[in-house]
Design an enzyme around this catalytic site. Structure first.
Site, PDB file in Angstrom:
ATOM      1  N   HIS A  91       0.836  -1.210   0.000  1.00  0.00           N
ATOM      2  CA  HIS A  91       0.000   0.000   0.000  1.00  0.00           C
ATOM      3  C   HIS A  91       0.865   1.252   0.000  1.00  0.00           C
ATOM      4  O   HIS A  91       0.423   2.334  -0.358  1.00  0.00           O
ATOM      5  CB  HIS A  91      -0.967  -0.005   1.189  1.00  0.00           C
ATOM      6  CG  HIS A  91      -0.297   0.011   2.521  1.00  0.00           C
ATOM      7  ND1 HIS A  91       0.465  -1.035   2.971  1.00  0.00           N
ATOM      8  CD2 HIS A  91      -0.240   0.951   3.490  1.00  0.00           C
ATOM      9  CE1 HIS A  91       0.947  -0.741   4.165  1.00  0.00           C
ATOM     10  NE2 HIS A  91       0.536   0.453   4.503  1.00  0.00           N
TER      11      HIS A  91
ATOM     12  N   LYS B 254      10.295  -8.913   4.090  1.00  0.00           N
ATOM     13  CA  LYS B 254      11.381  -9.553   4.847  1.00  0.00           C
ATOM     14  C   LYS B 254      11.984 -10.652   3.992  1.00  0.00           C
ATOM     15  O   LYS B 254      11.308 -11.227   3.140  1.00  0.00           O
ATOM     16  CB  LYS B 254      10.835 -10.163   6.143  1.00  0.00           C
ATOM     17  CG  LYS B 254      11.889 -10.429   7.193  1.00  0.00           C
ATOM     18  CD  LYS B 254      12.232  -9.178   7.973  1.00  0.00           C
ATOM     19  CE  LYS B 254      13.322  -9.415   8.973  1.00  0.00           C
ATOM     20  NZ  LYS B 254      13.507  -8.261   9.865  1.00  0.00           N
TER      21      LYS B 254
HETATM   22  P1  NAD Z   1      22.786 -10.276  15.401  1.00  0.00           P
HETATM   23  O1  NAD Z   1      23.031 -11.440  14.542  1.00  0.00           O
HETATM   24  O2  NAD Z   1      23.683  -9.084  15.312  1.00  0.00           O
HETATM   25  O3  NAD Z   1      22.758 -10.706  16.951  1.00  0.00           O
HETATM   26  C1  NAD Z   1      22.030 -11.771  17.467  1.00  0.00           C
HETATM   27  C2  NAD Z   1      22.732 -12.199  18.742  1.00  0.00           C
HETATM   28  O4  NAD Z   1      21.945 -13.188  19.407  1.00  0.00           O
HETATM   29  C3  NAD Z   1      24.108 -12.830  18.479  1.00  0.00           C
HETATM   30  O5  NAD Z   1      25.058 -12.301  19.382  1.00  0.00           O
HETATM   31  C4  NAD Z   1      23.872 -14.320  18.728  1.00  0.00           C
HETATM   32  O6  NAD Z   1      25.027 -15.005  19.173  1.00  0.00           O
HETATM   33  C5  NAD Z   1      22.791 -14.256  19.798  1.00  0.00           C
HETATM   34  N1  NAD Z   1      22.007 -15.495  19.895  1.00  0.00           N
HETATM   35  C6  NAD Z   1      21.693 -16.367  18.905  1.00  0.00           C
HETATM   36  N2  NAD Z   1      20.956 -17.376  19.409  1.00  0.00           N
HETATM   37  C7  NAD Z   1      20.797 -17.123  20.721  1.00  0.00           C
HETATM   38  C8  NAD Z   1      20.144 -17.789  21.788  1.00  0.00           C
HETATM   39  N3  NAD Z   1      19.491 -18.939  21.597  1.00  0.00           N
HETATM   40  N4  NAD Z   1      20.179 -17.237  23.025  1.00  0.00           N
HETATM   41  C9  NAD Z   1      20.831 -16.077  23.239  1.00  0.00           C
HETATM   42  N5  NAD Z   1      21.480 -15.395  22.274  1.00  0.00           N
HETATM   43  C10 NAD Z   1      21.462 -15.908  21.038  1.00  0.00           C
HETATM   44  O7  NAD Z   1      21.259  -9.854  15.127  1.00  0.00           O
HETATM   45  P2  NAD Z   1      20.559  -8.465  15.438  1.00  0.00           P
HETATM   46  O8  NAD Z   1      20.596  -7.648  14.198  1.00  0.00           O
HETATM   47  O9  NAD Z   1      21.066  -7.928  16.717  1.00  0.00           O
HETATM   48  O10 NAD Z   1      19.036  -8.933  15.608  1.00  0.00           O
HETATM   49  C11 NAD Z   1      18.528  -9.433  16.839  1.00  0.00           C
HETATM   50  C12 NAD Z   1      17.010  -9.365  16.814  1.00  0.00           C
HETATM   51  O11 NAD Z   1      16.596  -8.017  16.587  1.00  0.00           O
HETATM   52  C13 NAD Z   1      16.339 -10.196  15.722  1.00  0.00           C
HETATM   53  O12 NAD Z   1      15.100 -10.675  16.184  1.00  0.00           O
HETATM   54  C14 NAD Z   1      16.103  -9.177  14.624  1.00  0.00           C
HETATM   55  O13 NAD Z   1      15.053  -9.543  13.746  1.00  0.00           O
HETATM   56  C15 NAD Z   1      15.729  -7.976  15.465  1.00  0.00           C
HETATM   57  N6  NAD Z   1      15.886  -6.692  14.774  1.00  0.00           N
HETATM   58  C16 NAD Z   1      17.085  -6.315  14.260  1.00  0.00           C
HETATM   59  C17 NAD Z   1      17.195  -5.078  13.633  1.00  0.00           C
HETATM   60  C18 NAD Z   1      18.511  -4.550  13.115  1.00  0.00           C
HETATM   61  O14 NAD Z   1      18.573  -3.374  12.718  1.00  0.00           O
HETATM   62  N7  NAD Z   1      19.588  -5.317  13.108  1.00  0.00           N
HETATM   63  C19 NAD Z   1      16.068  -4.257  13.483  1.00  0.00           C
HETATM   64  C20 NAD Z   1      14.851  -4.675  14.034  1.00  0.00           C
HETATM   65  C21 NAD Z   1      14.779  -5.900  14.670  1.00  0.00           C
END
Ligand code: NAD
Length: 473
Positions: A67, A108
């Protein structure tokens, strides 16, 4: 990943939460159906020759809504990715963009891969090949579909994607806007890497500006001295931990990673931990906190604020009743299942939901996209002008009062805002206004009990308005 027993899938869980909101707002059934459905899903399989062997990779890109264009959302590289998850995350992006007034649809993507198993050059080859598939099928361009970083991807992957697009479309003057989250010298924007964690901080700061909301969470006072447990020390978790501890005086009492957790009730020094991980590769050997192997159990540790910032479905019907936090801030997407959400609501735990809490990333991505299509850095035209006016103002003050203005005050009055200042100011404003809007929605409808429903009602009202105004065709 945690196994979820007898619970809806991630996508169904998001839809159930949306249904709860639709029920309290009495939305037309057809419009509700149009908003909820996923517009298109692409699955690609492509071969890449790695170490003299052909490997076939699987990837997805879901466009939940169009949209508003372009549709926007991250691309993750993960060994557990699937279509259901991608569709759920694309739907969340639709609601997220609406909440923070970012004029984009929701999308996504994911690639089924464990990036740790490949070298830098191999990942570049795979990323460029994946990008080619997305471009050829119409799922990547500055005007229709714009990816960003997510789990397992960052500036590097975005630069490869933008470069691949440029080679295929050398005549597209806006080619650099085909992805966001790029390195600064490849069209990125100051403050994008920290944006989601920064947005989490601004969301919590705004929550604490409303004494009634703080009281409802059985908390009191300011953020100073509050205890906080964070799951995930990646991009989002690290930045949220850093800003909350260094700037707001929050005590980070536990950091949970995939292979265990660190606990220190006096507060973990976040920069010290970051340095340790950079040097040693993991949290296990960090001596300034107590290491426990069962990290998942640490989600149940008593604290004021729990910030899941890792993966979806971490708080489920299995552990929800044992959670000992007063406020949960969903920095990750979908960390709380639908069933767990209901259990936590009954316990009186307040949840600041993902569609709002982690919207800082897409907000600054929006700023980056505007910067790219306008081909100018924010602040370039007015910074020196503002500085001159500031200097003139101090001169007038000195003349009128006959007193000397100190160098410190002179500097703060005459300093023009640079791009990072403007990005942070725009993000702070966005997070404050969005929370106030969500709050108002909740106050104006007695049937809305929780912030999540208020978030969805606020978002769906905006989206449905846009559907009805434009019409369905
Ligand atoms: P990332 O890969 O930088 O970090 C993820 C971290 O979580 C890593 O350090 C990893 O080792 C850890 N991890 C993985 N499995 C795990 C577990 N079972 N228990 C504990 N820790 C664990 O990813 P990110 O970009 O920080 O994203 C994290 C979350 O935030 C995701 O759900 C993502 O969709 C959301 N998110 C990210 C952004 C962004 O700008 N990067 C924006 C909105 C939402």
């Amino acid at each position: 990943m945690t196994k979820v027993f007898n619970e809806p899938t991630f996508r169904d869980g998001v839809n159930l939460m949306v249904d709860r909101a639709i029920a309290v707002m009495g939305l037309d059934e057809g419009v509700a159906k149009a908003i909820k459905s996923c517009n298109a899903v692409l699955q690609v399989q492509f071969p890449v020759k790695i170490r003299d062997k052909i490997e076939v990779f699987t990837g997805w890109r879901a466009t939940h809504s169009t949209h508003r264009l372009p549709s926007k959302g991250g691309i993750r590289y993960a060994p557990y990715a699937d279509q259901n998850e991608v569709e759920a995350l694309a739907a969340l992006m639709t609601y997220k963009c609406a909440i923070v007034d970012v004029p984009f649809g929701g999308s996504k993507g994911a690639l089924l891969i464990d990036p740790s198993q490949y070298s830098r050059d191999e990942l570049e080859l795979i990323t460029r090949r994946f990008t080619l598939e997305l471009i050829r099928k119409g799922f990547l361009s500055p005007s229709t579909n714009v990816p960003a970083p997510d789990i397992g991807t960052g500036q590097r992957e975005m630069a490869w994607m933008a470069d691949t697009y440029k080679h295929l479309h050398p005549d597209d003057i806006n080619y650099v806007a085909c992805v966001t989250g790029k390195p600064i010298h490849h069209g990125g924007i100051q403050g994008r890497v920290e944006a989601t964690g920064r947005g989490v901080q601004y969301a919590i700061q705004e929550f604490f500006r409303h004494a009634d909301d703080v009281k409802e969470a059985n908390l009191s006072g300011s953020l100073e001295g509050k205890t906080c447990v964070i799951q995930g020390f990646g991009n989002v978790g690290y930045h949220a931990a850093k800003f909350l501890s260094e700037e707001d005086g929050v005590k980070i009492t536990a950091i949970i990673e995939y292979n265990g957790a660190l606990i220190n009730d006096d507060g973990i020094d976040i920069e010290q931990l970051r340095q340790h991980i950079d040097e040693h590769g993991g949290v296990e050997t960090f001596t300034c906190a107590h290491f426990v192997e069962d990290g998942h159990a640490v989600l149940e540790k008593e604290c004021d604020i729990l910030i899941p910032a890792a993966l979806e479905s971490q708080i489920t019907m299995e552990n929800a009743s044992q959670i000992n936090a007063k406020l949960i801030v969903e920095a990750a997407n979908g960390p709380i299942t639908f069933g767990a959400d209901e259990i936590l609501a009954k316990k009186g735990v307040i949840i600041i939901p993902d569609a709002y809490a982690n919207a800082g990333g897409v907000t600054v991505s929006y700023f980056e996209w505007i910067r790219n299509i306008s081909h100018i850095r924010f602040g370039r035209m007015q910074r020196r002008h503002d500085e001159m006016r500031g200097a003139e103002m101090t001169r007038v003050i000195e003349e009128a009062t006959g007193r000397h203005v100190s160098d410190q005050i002179r500097h703060s009055i005459s300093r023009g805002a640079d791009e990072l200042d403007l990005v942070r100011s725009g993000l702070d404003d966005t997070m404050r206004l969005a929370y106030q809007e969500i709050r108002a929605t909740r106050e104006n409808n007695d049937n809305i009990k929780d912030l999540r429903t208020a978030v969805y009602v606020t978002a769906i009202e905006k989206i449905s308005r846009s559907y009805l105004e434009v019409g369905v065709y």
